[in-house]
Design an enzyme around this catalytic site. Structure first.
Site, PDB file in Angstrom:
ATOM      1  N   LYS A   1      33.626  71.841  52.824  1.00  0.00           N
ATOM      2  CA  LYS A   1      32.238  71.449  53.044  1.00  0.00           C
ATOM      3  C   LYS A   1      31.471  71.367  51.729  1.00  0.00           C
ATOM      4  CE  LYS A   1      31.809  76.195  54.477  1.00  0.00           C
ATOM      5  NZ  LYS A   1      31.941  76.987  55.700  1.00  0.00           N
TER       6      LYS A   1
ATOM      7  N   LYS B   1      41.856  71.545  49.086  1.00  0.00           N
ATOM      8  CA  LYS B   1      41.534  71.767  50.491  1.00  0.00           C
ATOM      9  C   LYS B   1      40.325  70.940  50.926  1.00  0.00           C
ATOM     10  CE  LYS B   1      41.035  75.874  52.980  1.00  0.00           C
ATOM     11  NZ  LYS B   1      40.929  77.343  53.111  1.00  0.00           N
TER      12      LYS B   1
ATOM     13  N   LYS C   1      35.123  83.283  43.831  1.00  0.00           N
ATOM     14  CA  LYS C   1      33.739  82.932  44.154  1.00  0.00           C
ATOM     15  C   LYS C   1      32.762  83.363  43.069  1.00  0.00           C
ATOM     16  CE  LYS C   1      33.693  82.540  49.183  1.00  0.00           C
ATOM     17  NZ  LYS C   1      32.970  82.928  50.401  1.00  0.00           N
TER      18      LYS C   1
END
Ligand code: TRP
Length: 332
Positions: free
Chosen positions: A197, A194, A111
């Site tokens: 969103k 994956k 991240k």
């Protein structure tokens, strides 16, 4: 009865991956465990969130869970920031867990990316807050995806270090409940990524708020390859998109992937997709309708969350108080 805690970040639309990978499993655990399900808004702000969006998403995720079958009366559904013990215990854990442990967390590395120096302190300390979520309820089991296993290991290490540093047998070591790989839902545009969103293309995912026409369009446009459906599982290894669509069908139908493959072996994708649309709509449309009903009036969902938070606080506050006593904080 054993106690489950699980959290979901209220960041962005709920999609099929959240439903098949997490929410549906939570629904199924309700019979066997006392469940505490949390919209982790404190975790969400470890990266920038627009305040209006954060509130909207917190309500939407809560509505999605309840629409999918989470029982907010029998179990507890709430948002994290309403219960102070999460942040309070996280601070104590910031002082128990070691920097070296957190440096090993792969999710932080992913991240934070190249600009580690520029990541928030909260993003680095994220796993300690997660440990606090679980342990402020002395939860015994935590349903998590593969990607969260390392954080759960850290929670166990932290619980253990707390117990041994203070010479107490206070925190249980929470066990992971990992769900099978069959629930890993991949992007409709790229079977190796994956479903997410944050993918730019809305065609990469089926959102829980998509209506029947949108679902049909997205499934029809989903990437495939030029061959008919194979008849062996081995053949799927080289065909990520086919594998993903079969996997989604199997998960929605609650059937074995192998079994679904047998049914469609040798058939064209167009035929298979038509059946997948029917199945997806039959599962998702009722949830979609219920979500709409629940979010039409925000005061209803807000009341559910507030009530959930009161019940959560009733469990968490006394445990936090015990922690403060153990650590040696003077009582107010
Ligand atoms: N980190 C989890 C995720 O991104 C969400 C989460 C926060 C969580 N606190 C938790 C999951 C406690 C399980 C238990 O998916």
């Amino acid at each position: 009865m054993q106690r489950i805690f699980s959290g979901v970040q209220p960041t962005g639309n709920l999609h099929l991956g959240n439903y098949l990978g997490a929410i549906r499993n939570w629904v199924r655990l309700q019979g066997e465990y006392e469940c505490i399900f949390c919209m982790v808004d404190l975790h969400a702000i470890t990266v920038w969130q627009d305040p209006k969006e954060l509130i909207r998403n917190t309500r939407e995720v809560a509505a999605g869970m309840i629409a999918a079958g989470v029982d907010a009366e029998k179990h507890i559904v709430f948002n994290q920031s309403m219960v102070p013990a999460h942040a309070q215990l996280a601070w104590v854990f910031n002082c128990v867990a070691r920097i070296g442990w957190l440096n090993r967390m792969t999710q932080f590395k992913e991240k934070a990316g190249k600009h580690k120096e520029n990541a928030s302190v909260g993003l680095f300390a994220y796993p300690n807050l997660m440990s606090a979520d679980i342990l402020t309820y002395k939860a015994t089991h935590v349903p998590v995806g593969e990607d969260q296993k390392q954080h759960l290991e850290l929670a166990r290490d932290t619980a253990q270090k707390f117990n041994s540093d203070y010479g107490v047998d206070f925190f249980p070591l929470p066990e992971p409940l990992i769900f099978g790989a069959a629930t890993r839902v991949m992007s409709l545009r790229d079977g190796t990524k994956k479903m997410s969103k944050s993918d730019e293309s809305d065609y990469s995912r089926i959102n829980m708020t998509d209506d029947a026409d949108t679902i049909a369009l997205k499934v029809r446009k989903a990437k495939t390859d030029l061959h008919p459906m194979p008849d062996t599982m081995g053949a799927l290894d080289e065909r990520p998109e086919a594998s993903n669509l079969i996997g989604i069908y199997a998960a929605l139908a609650d059937r074995d992937k192998q079994d679904v493959l047998h049914q469609f072996a040798g058939r064209q994708f167009s035929e298979f997709k038509a059946e997948l649309v029917d199945l997806a709509v039959s599962v998702l449309a009722p949830i979609n309708d219920e979500m709409k009903r629940l979010t039409a009036d925000t005061s209803h969902i807000d009341a559910v969350l507030r009530r959930g938070a009161e019940r959560a606080d009733a469990i968490a506050a006394p445990i936090l108080r015990d922690v403060y006593d153990i650590v040696g904080f003077l009582r107010p």
